[in-house]
Design an enzyme around this catalytic site. Structure first.
Site, PDB file in Angstrom:
ATOM      1  N   SER A  98      46.533  34.405  39.797  1.00  0.00           N
ATOM      2  CA  SER A  98      47.315  34.428  38.571  1.00  0.00           C
ATOM      3  C   SER A  98      47.422  33.005  38.016  1.00  0.00           C
ATOM      4  O   SER A  98      46.406  32.331  37.900  1.00  0.00           O
ATOM      5  CB  SER A  98      48.698  35.054  38.837  1.00  0.00           C
ATOM      6  OG  SER A  98      49.307  35.502  37.658  1.00  0.00           O
ATOM      7  N   ASP A 109      43.281  45.089  36.442  1.00  0.00           N
ATOM      8  CA  ASP A 109      44.252  44.046  36.117  1.00  0.00           C
ATOM      9  C   ASP A 109      44.149  43.656  34.641  1.00  0.00           C
ATOM     10  O   ASP A 109      43.097  43.206  34.192  1.00  0.00           O
ATOM     11  CB  ASP A 109      43.970  42.822  36.994  1.00  0.00           C
ATOM     12  CG  ASP A 109      44.948  41.692  36.746  1.00  0.00           C
ATOM     13  OD1 ASP A 109      46.014  41.948  36.145  1.00  0.00           O
ATOM     14  OD2 ASP A 109      44.651  40.556  37.162  1.00  0.00           O
ATOM     15  N   HIS A 117      45.969  43.188  40.256  1.00  0.00           N
ATOM     16  CA  HIS A 117      46.194  41.736  40.165  1.00  0.00           C
ATOM     17  C   HIS A 117      45.973  41.053  41.524  1.00  0.00           C
ATOM     18  O   HIS A 117      46.649  41.367  42.491  1.00  0.00           O
ATOM     19  CB  HIS A 117      47.618  41.504  39.672  1.00  0.00           C
ATOM     20  CG  HIS A 117      47.851  40.155  39.068  1.00  0.00           C
ATOM     21  ND1 HIS A 117      47.006  39.599  38.142  1.00  0.00           N
ATOM     22  CD2 HIS A 117      48.851  39.242  39.255  1.00  0.00           C
ATOM     23  CE1 HIS A 117      47.475  38.404  37.774  1.00  0.00           C
ATOM     24  NE2 HIS A 117      48.581  38.173  38.433  1.00  0.00           N
TER      25      HIS A 117
END
Length: 396
Positions: free
Chosen positions: A74, A326, A351
């Protein structure tokens, strides 16, 4: 990372980002005003990590001439990629998982994120996006009267009753964020990353949206059941709190400031290609909000100026992994750029699923992705030793 570190006989270091957790440069005053917040940037964070690596190499016996690999997911994945770009003499490579380094300016379409969220729900139930798209107007219909607001508050089991238009707007934003979070954590097993959730939680949610032709009242009741999957899977929650969408403390205050200064990611919806209410990207409106909150103005072009935008082909030894479930993959690098700027796409991955620990329920696609990542990392280490203790030159 624990599994890979053991396999590669590596030391694992978790470095905390300044202004997050306990790493507060000015203690209790760190978020006091703009003067104290001025040092909260990705640049400064990367410089911290550079100093930390130097310190570890000087103080840990045997670490001085060892290769270092940056890993992150991320925002952490963005930092890992940027770290390799900015400090190639300190890290031999980077694994940037679910790293949306192109979710800036006009590098990608602003609507792609919500389109991927919608596609995830479509996969889990053919009428799911259709019912969710319809729910916004139904909420507005009930919200038009005081008795309707009261009924909505009770049917959705809200902790705070809805009082006015602003409350309804916040409710819809909260519901939208819930669907986004579910797309991010649509993992193949039970998990509690953002909230305690069942395996493949979107499939569970979409069971409540099978029939697109139910009455408005039943649709709201079904909406509550769907939200309850995310907020009350444990069965311990008495009411739904619209002021929070995640149980973990992910450092939202620091992130809000960064999202008002340098991490400016355009998002928009049109209600046709996605299941959300139409909302255009309005930079001025957001900039005004940020100025009101922090006394700062956004710098929407700075990240591309600093890290190169799409012009990154001169760099090397970065793996960009993306789960196709994602929504952040829409702003990620999903096609190989060079032989050493490598992309690994994971069809059944949400994710940064590849960074999570091994699980018996992992899809084969993520197992293959992890094996490929380790193969590249081992090659970087071999190259490091082959080239006399430094990373292989970019032009080799």
């Amino acid at each position: 990372m624990w599994d890979v570190a053991e396999e590669m006989k590596a030391m694992l270091v978790f470095a905390e980002h300044r202004y997050y957790g306990e790493s507060l440069p000015f203690g209790a005053n760190s978020f006091k005003d703009i003067r104290h917040l001025n040092f909260l940037t990705s640049e400064q964070a990367l410089a911290d990590f550079a100093e930390l690596i130097k310190h570890l190499k000087q103080t840990i016996p045997g670490a001085a001439n060892q290769p270092v690999i940056a890993l992150g997911g991320s925002y952490g994945g963005m930092l890992a990629a940027w770290f390799r770009m900015k400090y190639p003499h300190l890290v031999v490579g980077a694994l940037a998982a679910s790293a949306p380094i192109w979710q800036f300016e006009d590098l990608v379409q602003c609507g792609v994120f919500m389109e991927i969220v919608t596609r995830d729900f479509q996969k889990s139930g053919p009428h799911c996006p259709e019912s969710i798209r319809r729910s916004w107007g139904v909420i507005d219909k009930f919200a038009a009267t005081s008795s309707g607001l009261q009924w909505l508050s009770g049917t959705l089991h809200l902790c705070s009753s809805l009082g006015d238009f602003q409350d309804v707007k916040m409710l819809k934003d909260w519901i939208s964020e819930t669907w986004v979070n579910l797309a991010m954590v649509d993992y193949p097993y039970e998990c509690n990353f953002l909230q305690p959730l069942p395996a493949w939680p979107i499939k569970v949610v979409c069971q409540y949206f099978r029939d697109p032709n139910v009455s408005d009242e039943v649709l709201v009741q079904n909406l509550f059941q769907a939200l309850n999957v995310y907020y009350n899977y444990s069965g311990q929650v008495k009411c739904l709190n619209t002021s929070e969408t995640a149980t973990s403390n992910l450092g939202s205050t620091g992130w809000n400031y960064q999202a008002c200064t340098e991490i400016i990611m355009p998002f928009c919806t049109n209600g046709i290609d996605d299941m959300f209410e139409p909302h255009s990207w309005d930079l001025k409106e957001l900039s005004d909000e940020c100025f009101k909150q922090w006394g700062v103005r956004m710098r929407p072009s700075w990240i591309s100026t600093l890290y190169g935008g799409r012009k990154i082909s001169s760099h090397s030894n970065i793996i960009f992994s993306n789960g196709e479930l994602d929504p952040w993959s829409g702003g990620g690098v999903t096609k190989n750029i060079t032989d050493s700027l490598i992309v690994i796409n994971i069809p059944d991955g949400a994710h940064h699923l590849d960074l999570r620990a091994r699980n018996a329920l992992d899809p084969e696609t993520v197992q293959l992705a992890r094996a490929s990542e380790v193969k590249y990392m081992k090659q970087w280490v071999r190259d490091f030793y082959a080239f006399g203790g430094k990373a292989k030159p970019n032009n080799f």
